[in-house]
Design a protein around this motif. Structure first.
Motif, PDB file in Angstrom:
ATOM      1  N   LEU A 218       0.887  -1.198  -0.119  1.00 47.59           N
ATOM      2  CA  LEU A 218      -0.064  -0.100   0.020  1.00 47.59           C
ATOM      3  C   LEU A 218       0.819   1.267   0.037  1.00 47.59           C
ATOM      4  N   THR A 219       1.899   1.210   0.684  1.00 46.61           N
ATOM      5  CA  THR A 219       3.172   2.218   0.470  1.00 46.61           C
ATOM      6  C   THR A 219       3.494   2.747  -0.611  1.00 46.61           C
ATOM      7  N   GLU A 220       4.160   1.392  -1.305  1.00 46.97           N
ATOM      8  CA  GLU A 220       4.842   1.802  -2.570  1.00 46.97           C
ATOM      9  C   GLU A 220       4.035   1.699  -3.723  1.00 46.97           C
ATOM     10  N   LYS A 221       2.759   1.010  -3.828  1.00 47.36           N
ATOM     11  CA  LYS A 221       2.174   1.071  -4.783  1.00 47.36           C
ATOM     12  C   LYS A 221       0.613   1.894  -4.714  1.00 47.36           C
ATOM     13  N   GLY A 222       0.368   2.465  -3.524  1.00 48.46           N
ATOM     14  CA  GLY A 222      -0.697   3.135  -3.244  1.00 48.46           C
ATOM     15  C   GLY A 222      -1.845   2.748  -4.027  1.00 48.46           C
ATOM     16  N   LEU A 223      -2.580   3.794  -4.650  1.00 52.55           N
ATOM     17  CA  LEU A 223      -4.049   3.302  -4.874  1.00 52.55           C
ATOM     18  C   LEU A 223      -4.027   1.929  -5.984  1.00 52.55           C
ATOM     19  N   THR A 224      -3.201   1.909  -6.717  1.00 50.43           N
ATOM     20  CA  THR A 224      -2.667   0.716  -7.554  1.00 50.43           C
ATOM     21  C   THR A 224      -2.509  -0.520  -6.932  1.00 50.43           C
ATOM     22  N   GLY A 225      -1.697  -0.638  -5.953  1.00 54.06           N
ATOM     23  CA  GLY A 225      -1.599  -2.058  -5.103  1.00 54.06           C
ATOM     24  C   GLY A 225      -2.879  -2.050  -4.478  1.00 54.06           C
ATOM     25  N   GLY A 226      -3.645  -1.130  -4.048  1.00 56.15           N
ATOM     26  CA  GLY A 226      -4.926  -1.161  -3.091  1.00 56.15           C
ATOM     27  C   GLY A 226      -5.790  -1.850  -4.006  1.00 56.15           C
ATOM     28  N   SER A 260     -23.305 -12.011  -6.256  1.00 54.03           N
ATOM     29  CA  SER A 260     -22.342 -12.918  -6.838  1.00 54.03           C
ATOM     30  C   SER A 260     -21.492 -12.286  -8.045  1.00 54.03           C
ATOM     31  N   LEU A 261     -22.425 -11.820  -9.134  1.00 54.98           N
ATOM     32  CA  LEU A 261     -21.949 -11.170 -10.294  1.00 54.98           C
ATOM     33  C   LEU A 261     -21.540  -9.958 -10.200  1.00 54.98           C
ATOM     34  N   THR A 262     -22.083  -9.143  -9.122  1.00 54.27           N
ATOM     35  CA  THR A 262     -21.760  -7.774  -8.817  1.00 54.27           C
ATOM     36  C   THR A 262     -19.935  -7.824  -8.219  1.00 54.27           C
ATOM     37  N   ILE A 263     -20.114  -8.947  -7.337  1.00 59.14           N
ATOM     38  CA  ILE A 263     -18.744  -8.830  -6.801  1.00 59.14           C
ATOM     39  C   ILE A 263     -17.749  -9.325  -7.567  1.00 59.14           C
ATOM     40  N   ASP A 264     -17.999 -10.434  -8.670  1.00 61.06           N
ATOM     41  CA  ASP A 264     -17.064 -10.791  -9.601  1.00 61.06           C
ATOM     42  C   ASP A 264     -16.507  -9.322 -10.543  1.00 61.06           C
ATOM     43  N   LEU A 265     -17.508  -8.811 -10.853  1.00 58.68           N
ATOM     44  CA  LEU A 265     -17.210  -7.839 -11.789  1.00 58.68           C
ATOM     45  C   LEU A 265     -16.415  -6.531 -11.357  1.00 58.68           C
ATOM     46  N   ILE A 266     -16.783  -6.381  -9.805  1.00 57.36           N
ATOM     47  CA  ILE A 266     -16.006  -5.289  -9.300  1.00 57.36           C
ATOM     48  C   ILE A 266     -14.486  -5.824  -8.993  1.00 57.36           C
ATOM     49  N   GLY A 267     -14.653  -6.925  -8.648  1.00 60.10           N
ATOM     50  CA  GLY A 267     -13.159  -7.346  -8.339  1.00 60.10           C
ATOM     51  C   GLY A 267     -12.367  -7.521  -9.712  1.00 60.10           C
ATOM     52  N   MET A 268     -12.975  -8.018 -11.007  1.00 58.27           N
ATOM     53  CA  MET A 268     -12.083  -7.779 -12.046  1.00 58.27           C
ATOM     54  C   MET A 268     -12.009  -6.580 -12.299  1.00 58.27           C
ATOM     55  N   SER A 269     -12.865  -5.585 -12.332  1.00 60.15           N
ATOM     56  CA  SER A 269     -12.540  -4.307 -12.747  1.00 60.15           C
ATOM     57  C   SER A 269     -11.495  -3.544 -11.754  1.00 60.15           C
ATOM     58  N   SER A 270     -11.453  -4.132 -10.555  1.00 65.82           N
ATOM     59  CA  SER A 270     -10.374  -3.186  -9.873  1.00 65.82           C
ATOM     60  C   SER A 270      -8.973  -3.849 -10.193  1.00 65.82           C
ATOM     61  N   SER A 271      -9.156  -5.025 -10.583  1.00 60.95           N
ATOM     62  CA  SER A 271      -7.767  -5.686 -11.013  1.00 60.95           C
ATOM     63  C   SER A 271      -7.066  -5.092 -12.444  1.00 60.95           C
ATOM     64  N   THR A 272      -8.266  -4.857 -13.161  1.00 62.06           N
ATOM     65  CA  THR A 272      -7.897  -4.245 -14.484  1.00 62.06           C
ATOM     66  C   THR A 272      -7.564  -2.997 -14.454  1.00 62.06           C
ATOM     67  N   MET A 273      -8.137  -2.018 -13.682  1.00 60.85           N
ATOM     68  CA  MET A 273      -8.098  -0.688 -13.709  1.00 60.85           C
ATOM     69  C   MET A 273      -6.750  -0.558 -12.845  1.00 60.85           C
ATOM     70  N   SER A 274      -6.142  -1.343 -12.032  1.00 64.58           N
ATOM     71  CA  SER A 274      -4.969  -1.291 -11.454  1.00 64.58           C
ATOM     72  C   SER A 274      -3.773  -1.082 -12.372  1.00 64.58           C
TER      73      SER A 274
END
Length: 355
Positions: A218-226, A260-274
């Motif tokens: 969280l310190t080194e990568k900030g928002l991206t790591g989060g 469940s679908l919402t959690i999957d979509l948010i999770g993959m969106s977070s990984s992609t946005m990072s």
């Protein structure tokens, strides 16, 4: 146990042939076993456990170049996850037969909770790297397509294709191949990345390699790591949340399906946005991690096979396709069989859980 390990390592080729033969013979079991799903699922689970344990013994041979000392001494979370997947369908079948359709969700929830704890521990021990194949494959930064690397995920997938011989289980061959197709062929530049990784591993002493902590990420990568970490945590927790909601509202309710679908979509969106717009080499995914993201995206198709979507929409489409193709020679026969197997497999949560 040490004597057994030595025997397995000395006779690994012979043992592999025996395992393949045993999996093939399950297709020849008497039809009377089909009256009770417990017997065929128990046989499948036992064969899967034996294959998994023997494979782990071979892969952790001290003389193997790819085995690091800390991997041999640390708790084998990947092995535990694979063993849990070997028995989860058996747990579901036994729970349903002895406790009923409603109470079986208590046992499934316990199984999913155990997998969540194991994956969280594995995520921490791996330095918060992306989990590959749900944690069953160790994320060491090396490309699994390399002929010199252990073919763990191939062996584990193969037992699904060979070991299940119930009506529902036969559909898993197609479903497993669908999941494996998510592992697309990577760009040949992976060779250079693997060689660079190997050189770095050789050049750096073991004491100089520090495992990242949550605070350091969280310190080194900030928002991206989060964002990346959020995506992994949501991927890990989603199956448990889904089961708990089904347990409360029932499998016919749309609420568990949508959440469940919402959690999957948010999770993959977070990984992609990072990963978007970042040129930092530390934030780039390895080829196996890219394949893992593709696999997770393709597995969204399982939502079409989960109730209530399956009962209200998908099943009608499958039956319509079957009627359209039934007059076509050969194609109609195989299409009808495939649809029959998919409909049968849909009745098991563990076949369609994607966890």
């Amino acid at each position: 146990m040490e004597a057994y390990k030595r025997w397995v390592r000395r006779n690994k080729e012979y043992l592999h042939s025996i395992e393949s033969l045993a999996n093939g013979l399950t297709w020849l079991l008497p039809e009377r076993f089909a009256e009770s799903e417990i017997i065929p699922e128990a046989v499948t689970s036992i064969l899967g456990i034996m294959t998994t344990v023997n494979g782990h013994i071979i892969e952790t041979t001290p003389s193997n170049a790819h085995v690091k000392p800390q991997e041999c001494s640390s708790f084998p979370y990947s092995l535990c996850l694979t063993l849990m997947k070997d028995v989860e369908t058996l747990v579901e079948v036994i729970a349903e037969q002895f406790y009923g359709d409603d109470n079986k969700w208590n046992f499934i929830a316990v199984t999913e909770a155990a997998k969540v704890l194991a994956r969280l521990a594995l995520l921490r021990n791996s330095g918060y790297k992306m989990l590959l194949q749900g944690g069953e494959t160790i994320n060491d930064g090396k490309d699994p397509n390399d002929a010199n690397q252990p073919q763990t995920h191939i062996r584990l997938s193969q037992k699904w294709q060979d070991g299940n011989f119930t009506l529902e289980g036969r559909a898993l061959s197609a479903l497993s191949m669908f999941g494996e197709n998510a592992r697309m062929i990577s760009n040949p530049t992976w060779v250079h990345s693997a060689e660079h990784h190997q050189r770095a591993t050789v050049e750096l002493p073991e004491t100089d390699i520090k495992r990242p902590t949550l605070l350091s990420i969280l310190t080194e990568k900030g928002l991206t790591g989060g964002l990346m970490l959020t995506g992994e945590v949501m991927f890990i927790a989603r199956p448990l949340v889904y089961v708990l909601l089904i347990r409360k509202y029932g499998p016919r309710s749309w609420l568990p399906w949508f959440i469940s679908l919402t959690i999957d979509l948010i999770g993959m969106s977070s990984s992609t946005m990072s990963l978007i717009g970042h040129k930092d080499r530390r934030l780039r995914l390895s080829d196996p991690e890219k394949d893992e993201l593709r696999r997770r995206k393709l597995w969204l198709a399982f939502y079409l096979m989960r109730d209530p979507c399956f009962g209200k929409y998908t099943r009608q489409r499958l039956e319509s396709a079957e009627k359209t193709l039934e007059h076509v020679p050969v194609v109609g026969f195989f299409a009808a069989k495939l649809i029959e197997l998919l409909v049968g497999a849909q009745t098991r949560y563990t076949y369609m859980s994607g966890s």
